[in-house]
Design an enzyme around this catalytic site. Structure first.
Site, PDB file in Angstrom:
ATOM      1  N   THR A 228       8.013  20.533  -4.178  1.00  0.00           N
ATOM      2  CA  THR A 228       7.638  21.809  -4.789  1.00  0.00           C
ATOM      3  C   THR A 228       8.656  22.911  -4.526  1.00  0.00           C
ATOM      4  OG1 THR A 228       5.442  21.171  -4.112  1.00  0.00           O
ATOM      5  CG2 THR A 228       5.685  23.375  -4.990  1.00  0.00           C
TER       6      THR A 228
ATOM      7  N   GLY B 220       5.129  20.714   4.177  1.00  0.00           N
ATOM      8  CA  GLY B 220       4.629  20.754   5.545  1.00  0.00           C
ATOM      9  C   GLY B 220       5.667  20.217   6.527  1.00  0.00           C
TER      10      GLY B 220
ATOM     11  N   GLU C 256      -1.523  18.163  -4.606  1.00  0.00           N
ATOM     12  CA  GLU C 256      -1.534  16.879  -5.322  1.00  0.00           C
ATOM     13  C   GLU C 256      -1.997  17.046  -6.760  1.00  0.00           C
ATOM     14  OE1 GLU C 256      -0.078  14.390  -4.094  1.00  0.00           O
ATOM     15  OE2 GLU C 256       0.100  15.202  -2.078  1.00  0.00           O
TER      16      GLU C 256
END
Lengths: 663, 675
Positions: free
Chosen positions: B154, B193, B437
């Site tokens: 992303t 993350g 997701e």
């Protein structure tokens, strides 16, 4: 920095002047001017600047809030701002729409002294409190007891020997819990307790209780007080607990303007006090206004961001479109925008009605108060539930970035969501409105006429001559005419009130106790209240249109009003179909019309949120900035994150490195 | 109140002894809680194993979440790293492995409060997308934590729509390297993350350019931090993206690349390779790769969505039998709030949904296992169906469960708003699943695309996958129910759902066709129908969920005690859906107005029936108090005592705030002007 090109284009394409709409929301151009003047006073004042609150710990946020509150009180006096609306503006600019530790002192402690203290008590407490030598809170809710006040357990037992009240928290559940400003800030509290004198319980009464030592701020002997810990939001507020063990206060500390305990312990009953109705109406009207404002802020952020964000492909081969061009995105956001406007007008209506009636109260005319009280309970619940869900929809419409605290929406949400609970839990509020509706229905059934917003129930008696169900009466609904849609909502409300009242009667006929029957009908009753409130909102929004003189503004508000009404139908088609108010074919038309309206409103979407006129500082959102320079500023914001203070985080040395060397 | 009987303030004394209001609920259970738990676990032996893992984790103080609600972002992050490191040790000690039967219970026992989750995705993506040589080089380094990985897809300006990503990787033939760049601010990697502070390496997705030609997105392994001192590598700008609604323990990060060079061998090349002379070679099918992406959506349903919902139900329902408020009958003691119909109507449908989604998860797992076997045999026929399922169910289950948790939170009144209730954290965590997701609206539209295609095929007599044959089935035009009891028949309500889903898909397809025939361009027509399309996709998933619940209940014949209560829940789930979406069932007259009144009556009757078993039904989820980490939801129901004790541990009570000395004191003593 230059304005983002997308937003510039959006603003140039608007069909109306946003300032004109701002004036309508503010209640006149002069009020807009004054609001902006006060806003500038606060925003340009270096004393009110501070680091982004998102990066501060709870203790630091509390500290900032206390600092600003102290300055705020001084500056309000320095500037001579005394009008309640102006104080409200000043306060909400200083605290940027957040709660603050003196809220209960200013909003409850001082007003309660004014309304319930004797002149002697006012002499003793009011000026010190006004000068903030005394900081007070209002301690009502207990750990085990909320909306149902009669269940409170704290006791105040009169001891004629010493002419004192002995205050006690007899159980864990009776510990006062939640009062704002109690945890760390206050040195006094108005405590609600069950009064016992001469061996008898006289019900709830209010007592002024000192809780902390003046000077050292240490809790007094017999007082256990502290902060209730971290919450979803309200970080700057020290919501507290208070436990009292044989804590004695002089007899003169009971608020005795109405009820009294004489030195020998004789209890003197209060004269009937309908005025408390008034306070509740007032506070609930504030919540309706707050629902409108909080939802407006969320809409402003989501709509501006949706005009700046480009994603995916609408037409093959063309550049990524603004996400606001997707029908699904419009369908998420525009009905909420229309809702925000609807709630603004409803909030203004209740406030005006309250002021009009409270004028009457002084002349003794209370006839309208019960209805207004019943109506505001329901509207408080209806608007806060809708806004609560709407804020989250706005946030989710911002995708991943909405989840970051830089979007500002998480903060709006956590600050707003408790209003579904405080000042009366929403379901309980809906049932209060239902009680009024059922009462009105019963009156009509027994041949009396009712007035006001429930007057549509009068039509039911005329219907009864015919054997058919009330609902079977066909309303020739014209789906492009707001006035006609008001009739459709009216018919739905009538049908659901009647259905709930009949179900209640059926339960009673089964020889259920009154309370049981009520409980077994309560889901129906809540639905009836919701339908009633929905009708009132559509009606008030529609009525507002006629007051607007500027044609361009009226046109755009009419589109919003239609969208609000039609979207409400499309979300509750079951009610309208089952009651025969609309046909299948009409429902299909309604659904189609909603989508057409989305496309019609689209060019004005940004101008419509600009009209809310939130200053960037007040909005507190990187995604919703007026200039639309979102990505650059997200990066700037992130760099300030506490995890980024040092380039290599200390956990590398503490945990990662040792592990790597071991494996 | 119960507490008065057990003594007043003797610290901690009542904790552990069960609140009589909760104990009485357990005495009247209509079924064996232990049997239901075992059945949910898939057998008593699984229950034993799960409990053993949970106990081992909870007994270890290093994994304690006791003060979690009081910690700052920095402290939460550090604790997550510490726990992740400690877990490696623990697993060795216990003999647990990544592939062992215990593994799935470990994450659950820790409630996901753990760093390095993206490290696993890093490993998985190399195993799937890397050549044998790359696997041999990187996987051992990663599994031994010689490096810590992340997964950077992303970007600041780009999410679900992958083709829009802007990061570039240009092949430099002279040095045999790829040069990676972030061409502008919206191309910055954002959200991955473990990347903000922990990761040393990451898999970067970038547009590949060779000799001026763009070949689309490809994955590259990029080192971002020094393995010696953890400082950033040259050309790398990286950091934490700042506070979020939840996931304080995860260092979601940003990454900017300026002329960062990686060797040619760092492009993951199982499917595509750039040869030394710059020739681009594509080999094999990438289909299996897409399949793995869809499995991620399915794998998150249980741990990230259904379990949090079950926890929220447990907390809210236990609290609702301890909390008493107002009187139902004059002269009696205040009533348990769960005895109010409005409270039942808030909570019990959510409980039924938790069970419904637990079962749909089983169904999806089975479907995907079957799909996986087929794909390994190079049969890709099931792929479109699986893709549509993973998208639609991920969207429906996350959306439904998120609102369910929020309802639980608000149903707990003021105390639900305290972090100590555990509910705000459950909510802020589950709500993220609506976005990650794949954003839900986009996912629904993907499912809709599949459904419209199948509908077209079915209406021209072509074969369609078994799950959608109903689109062509002939059903009666009117619901045959005669009285309210008929609506407790699974055949009746399943058929109503089927009819409703088929009608919505049918009418949307017709609308699309009309628009296209009237000259509207295909993509415009699609956009004009998206609201309806999303609704149709949701209806399809809702139908399958109801159908699957009914089938699950049917299979319970051998356990009549459990079957009975599950049947009630299934009925409730189905009727709640009809009650709350009455319009779509009434629309074409399939259900009449009179029948809708029967639905409502049956639905409200069920609330009172299930009310009696509400506490046993949440007890069966078998969460330990430490797992719940809630002052309101503990097994013993000592709500108020616990709330009081926990509040006293708050740092606001233990540490002296400087606010008093600095601001309050001068304020109270009128010396503020000196500030």
């Amino acid at each position: 920095m230059m304005m983002n090109a997308d937003l510039r284009r959006e603003r140039a394409a608007a069909t109306f002047q946003p300032e004109l709409l701002t004036h309508i929301l503010d209640g006149g151009a002069e009020r807009t001017r004054r609001r902006k003047e006060i806003e500038a006073l606060v925003i340009n004042d270096p004393d009110f600047q501070h680091e982004d609150l998102n990066f501060l710990s709870r203790s630091q946020r509390y500290e900032q809030a206390i600092r600003k509150s102290s300055l705020m009180v001084m500056k309000l006096r320095e500037y001579g701002i005394t009008d309640p609306d102006e104080i409200y503006w000043f306060k909400s600019f200083v605290h940027r729409g957040r709660p603050e530790p003196l809220d209960l002192h200013l909003g409850m402690f001082l007003p309660t002294l004014l309304t319930q203290a004797t002149p002697e008590q006012q002499d003793r407490f009011f000026m010190p409190a006004w000068n903030l030598e005394i900081i007070g809170t209002y301690a009502q809710t207990e750990m085990g007891h909320g909306t149902h006040l009669r269940g409170l357990e704290t006791t105040a037992t009169y001891d004629p020997a010493t002419q004192e009240f002995i205050l006690n928290s007899p159980t864990v559940t009776s510990i006062k819990w939640w009062p704002g400003g109690l945890g760390k800030t206050s040195n006094h509290a108005i405590v609600l307790a069950q009064l016992y004198t001469q061996g008898q319980c006289k019900g709830l009464h209010a007592f002024i209780v000192p809780i902390r030592q003046l000077g050292t701020h240490e809790p007094l002997p017999g007082i256990t007080v502290g902060d209730i810990g971290p919450k979803f939001g309200y970080d700057e507020m020290d919501n507290g607990y208070l436990k009292m063990d044989n804590f004695r206060i002089p007899r003169e500390n009971m608020l005795m303007k109405y009820a009294q305990v004489e030195p020998d312990g004789t209890y003197v009953k209060p004269l009937s006090d309908k005025l408390t109705y008034g306070t509740m109406v007032f506070i609930r009207s504030l919540i309706v206004g707050d629902s409108a404002r909080s939802l407006s802020r969320a809409c402003t952020i989501a709509i501006r961001y949706s005009a700046v964000r480009h994603q995916s492909e609408l037409k093959p081969g063309e550049p990524e479109p603004q996400i606001l061009d997707y029908q699904t995105q419009q369908y998420k956001l525009f009905p909420l925008l229309a809702t925000a406007y609807a709630f603004h007008f409803v909030g203004a209506y209740i406030k005006d009605t309250y002021h009009r009636i409270s004028g009457d109260i002084h002349e003794g005319d209370l006839s309208e108060l019960p209805e207004l009280h019943a109506l505001t309970a329901g509207l408080k619940a209806f608007t806060s539930w809708t806004a609560n869900a709407g804020i989250e929809e706005c946030r989710m419409a911002c995708g991943g970035h909405g989840y970051s605290r830089c979007s500002g929406i998480p903060d709006i949400y956590v600050t707003f969501t408790p209003s579904c609970t405080y000042e009366g839990e929403n379901t309980v509020m809906m049932l209060q409105t239902a009680r009024f509706l059922v009462k009105s229905y019963t009156q009509v059934s027994s041949g009396q006429q009712v007035t006001g917003m429930v007057s549509y129930l009068n039509d039911l008696s005329r219907q009864r001559i015919q054997p058919q169900h009330v609902a079977a009466r066909s309303v020739a609904v014209r789906i492009n005419d707001p006035v006609s849609l008001v009739e459709a909502y009216k018919a739905r409300a009538a049908r659901l009130v009647e259905a709930a009242a009949k179900n209640l009667q059926a339960e009673l006929n089964h020889r259920k106790s009154k309370e049981d029957a009520w409980n077994r009908t309560s889901v129906d009753l809540v639905r009836a209240s919701e339908a009633h409130c929905h009708y009132v909102i559509v009606k008030l929004f529609t009525a507002k249109l006629a007051e607007i003189s500027n044609a361009a503004v009226r046109a755009v508000l009419t589109e919003l009003c239609l969208l609000y009404a039609l979207y409400g139908i499309s979300k509750n088609t079951g009610d309208f179909l089952q009651a025969g108010i609309l046909t299948d074919a009409q429902i299909t038309q309604v659904n189609q019309r909603v989508k057409e309206l989305l496309a019609i409103i689209r060019p004005n979407a940004v101008a419509l949120v600009d009209s809310f006129d939130f200053h960037d500082v007040h909005l507190g959102s990187v995604l919703g900035r007026y200039d639309g320079n979102v990505y650059e500023n997200m990066f700037e914001w992130a760099k300030k994150s506490p995890l980024n203070k040092r380039e290599v985080h200390e956990s590398f040395h503490k945990h990662l490195k040792p592990m790597q060397s071991k494996l | 109140m119960a507490l008065m009987e057990t003594g007043k303030y003797s610290q901690g004394s009542v904790l552990g002894s069960v609140n009589p209001d909760l104990a009485s609920e357990r005495q009247t259970a209509s079924f064996s809680v232990e049997k239901l738990t075992a059945w949910l676990d898939g057998g008593a032996e699984h229950t034993r194993l799960r409990r053993a893992v949970v106990e081992a984790i909870e007994r270890d103080p290093a994994f304690s979440r006791e003060n979690q609600y009081f910690q700052s972002q920095n402290e939460r992050y550090e604790a997550a790293v510490r726990k992740a490191v400690h877990l490696q040790k623990k697993m060795d000690e216990m003999g647990w492995t990544d592939n062992g039967p215990e593994f799935k219970y470990i994450y659950r026992a820790l409630s996901g409060d753990l760093a390095f989750l993206l490290h696993r995705i890093f490993i998985r993506s190399i195993s799937m997308l890397g050549s044998d040589k790359q696997i041999a080089k990187w996987i051992p380094l990663a599994t031994q934590y010689q490096l810590i990985g992340s997964y950077a897809q992303t970007e600041l300006g780009h999410g679900t729509y992958l083709q829009g990503l802007e990061t570039t990787a240009v092949f430099d033939i002279t040095t045999q390297e790829f040069v990676l760049n972030t061409p502008n601010i919206s191309a910055m990697k954002w959200w991955p993350g473990d990347m903000g502070r922990s990761a040393t390496h990451t898999v970067v997705f970038a547009q590949l350019y060779v000799k001026g030609k763009c070949y689309g997105l490809h994955p590259f392994i990029v080192q971002i931090r020094s393995l010696q001192d953890h400082s950033l590598c040259p050309g790398i700008t990286a950091g934490d993206i700042g506070p979020k609604m939840n996931f304080e323990h995860i260092d979601n990060g940003y990454l900017m690349l300026q002329n960062v060079r990686v060797p040619r061998e760092n492009m993951l090349s199982k499917f595509c390779e750039v040869q030394p002379d710059g020739t681009y070679v594509r080999r094999g099918s990438q289909k299996i790769n897409y399949f793995t992406m869809t499995t991620v959506r399915i794998s998150l349903i249980l741990d990230e969505v259904v379990i949090p919902l079950m926890k929220a139900c447990t907390i809210a329902i236990r609290y609702s039998v301890v909390r008493r408020q107002s009187k139902l009958k004059p002269g009696e003691q205040e009533a348990k709030i769960l005895d109010y119909q409005t409270q039942q109507e808030k909570l019990l449908p959510q409980l039924a949904a938790a069970y419904a989604f637990y079962f749909i998860n089983d169904y999806l797992q089975e479907l995907f296992n079957r799909g996986y076997r087929e794909i390994q045999r190079k049969n890709f026929d099931m792929l479109p169906e699986l893709h549509a399922f993973s998208s639609g169910f991920k969207a429906m289950v996350t959306q439904y469960s998120t609102s369910a948790v929020e309802i639980c939170l608000r149903a707990c009144g003021g105390h639900g708003y305290s972090l100590l209730s555990g509910l705000p954290s459950l909510y802020t965590k589950i709500v993220a699943s609506c976005i990650y997701e794949g954003e839900n609206t986009i996912l629904f539209l993907q499912t809709a695309r599949f459904l419209i295609k199948c509908f077209m095929a079915a209406s021209t007599g072509q074969p369609v996958p078994p799950s959608v044959t109903y689109l062509a089935a002939v059903t009666p035009e009117k619901c045959p129910a005669k009285n309210k009891l008929d609506f407790l028949s699974p055949d009746i309500y399943t058929e109503a759902y089927q009819h409703m889903a088929a009608r919505l898909i049918n009418s949307t397809a017709a609308k699309l066709q009309d628009l296209i025939q009237s000259g509207v361009k295909k993509h415009d027509a699609w956009n004009q129908c998206t609201v309806q399309l999303a609704q149709a996709a949701k209806a399809h998933c809702h139908y399958i969920t109801v159908k699957n619940f009914a089938e699950t209940v049917e299979k319970l014949e051998t356990q009549p005690g459990i079957q009975k209560i599950m049947k009630h829940l299934c009925d409730l789930f189905a009727l709640h859906g009809i009650f709350s979406n009455a319009g779509v069932f009434l629309h074409d007259g399939y259900i009449s107005g009179a029948q809708m009144d029967m639905v409502t009556a049956s639905y409200l009757d069920l609330l009172a029936v299930i009310r009696k078993d509400a506490v046993p039904l949440v007890d069966a989820f078998d969460f330990t108090d430490k797992t719940l980490n809630s002052a309101l939801g503990s097994y013993d129901g000592q709500v108020y005592q616990r709330l009081y004790e926990w509040a006293q541990k708050s740092p606001t009570n233990k540490q002296m705030s400087p606010a008093y000395e600095r601001y309050l004191k001068p304020l109270l003593h009128k010396t503020l002007s000196k500030l």
